[in-house]
Design an enzyme around this catalytic site. Structure first.
Site, PDB file in Angstrom:
ATOM      1  N   HIS A   1     -12.230   1.881  -4.438  1.00  0.00           N
ATOM      2  CA  HIS A   1     -11.451   1.013  -5.325  1.00  0.00           C
ATOM      3  C   HIS A   1     -12.272  -0.220  -5.692  1.00  0.00           C
ATOM      4  O   HIS A   1     -13.129  -0.666  -4.916  1.00  0.00           O
ATOM      5  CB  HIS A   1     -10.170   0.529  -4.646  1.00  0.00           C
TER       6      HIS A   1
ATOM      7  N   TYR B   1       0.871  -1.181   0.000  1.00  0.00           N
ATOM      8  CA  TYR B   1       0.000   0.000   0.000  1.00  0.00           C
ATOM      9  C   TYR B   1       0.907   1.230   0.000  1.00  0.00           C
ATOM     10  O   TYR B   1       1.433   1.646   1.034  1.00  0.00           O
ATOM     11  CB  TYR B   1      -0.923   0.000   1.218  1.00  0.00           C
TER      12      TYR B   1
ATOM     13  N   ASP C   1      -2.309  -1.489  -3.909  1.00  0.00           N
ATOM     14  CA  ASP C   1      -2.664  -0.126  -4.271  1.00  0.00           C
ATOM     15  C   ASP C   1      -1.358   0.657  -4.306  1.00  0.00           C
ATOM     16  O   ASP C   1      -0.847   1.065  -3.270  1.00  0.00           O
ATOM     17  CB  ASP C   1      -3.630   0.455  -3.235  1.00  0.00           C
TER      18      ASP C   1
END
EC number: 3.1.11.2
Length: 262
Positions: free
Chosen positions: A253, A107, A150
């Site tokens: 998302h 992330y 991500d």
């Protein structure tokens, strides 16, 4: 051992426990990598997910912020986590399957709103984090590995709704795109999603600020699945579950999938 892997910034695993369960029931990927769990590991609803067949977990948690987790139907062992640039954030976890495949779940910092490290400390942290990913890959020379997460950068012109309008917007600025490209090249990572879907607009994120996100379709591809060259040819079946962005009280998302025949 063919397996399907999904990556999803869930934006609070406790708040969206039901959405994760829905993904597990309806799509049933073998491995699910979550980001922005926003929970200590001990407060993640592990029993719910175990009851749905995801008996194995590797995670790093943090109260209210960040957090990454890997849920798997197959046995895996946690092999570590990096705190890149010493931010004290839970942003990386790595685990290995019994077939020797290593999964890295990332992330990357979002970087705030102003694309200037002098004016915005968060943007500087993001650039430094991606540079640290580059240096790590260059030193480790990963093999038989999959990197998902991500990454908070949409690298290609067709990864955003308007290349020209987003050139000065955090997530698509040239300096971010260059940094992510260097990190990718350092590990010789292959972008599996674009290997499968080489052309055309493709997004995995749509802002909460857009009340009619689906019709406006001002998206960005921030969520990625990469693999090292030795296993990249085994990757296929890439897709984005766009419909999940329209589920009740959704993450901003959508899950991204790929299958590996390994």
């Amino acid at each position: 051992m063919p397996f399907t892997i999904a990556t999803w910034n869930i934006n609070s695993v406790r708040l969206r426990e039901g959405l994760v369960a829905r993904l597990m029931q309806e799509e049933a990927p073998d491995i699910i990598c979550l980001q922005e769990c926003k929970s200590p590991v001990e407060k993640i609803p592990l029993e719910t997910f175990r009851d749905l067949g995801y008996a194995y977990i590797a995670a790093r948690g943090q109260k209210g912020y960040n957090g990454v987790a890997i849920f798997s139907k197959f046995p895996l062992k946690e092999i570590g986590a990096h705190d890149f640039v010493d931010l004290g954030h839970a942003r990386h976890i790595a685990a290995q399957l019994e077939n020797g495949v290593t999964i890295h779940n990332f992330y990357v910092p979002a970087g705030g709103d102003v694309p200037d490290r002098e004016m915005n400390e968060k943007f500087g942290q993001k650039l430094d984090y991606v540079a640290a990913m580059r240096d790590w890959a260059s030193a480790e020379k990963p093999e038989k590995s999959i990197l998902v997460g991500d990454l908070n950068i949409a690298p290609r012109e067709d990864d955003v709704w308007s290349h020209k309008q987003l050139l000065k917007i955090v997530s698509h600025t040239p300096i971010e795109v260059e940094g992510l490209g260097e990190a990718q090249n350092a590990g010789k990572w292959v972008d599996i999603t674009r290997q499968d879907i080489p052309e055309g607009l493709l997004y995995s994120w749509w802002s909460y600020r857009s009340p009619n996100w689906d019709a406006a379709d001002k998206g960005r591809r921030l969520d990625h699945i990469w693999a090292t060259p030795d296993i990249a040819n085994a990757g296929h079946g890439s897709r984005v579950l766009r419909s999940a962005r329209g589920w009740e009280k959704p993450s901003d998302h959508a899950p991204v999938f790929a299958t590996f025949d390994l």
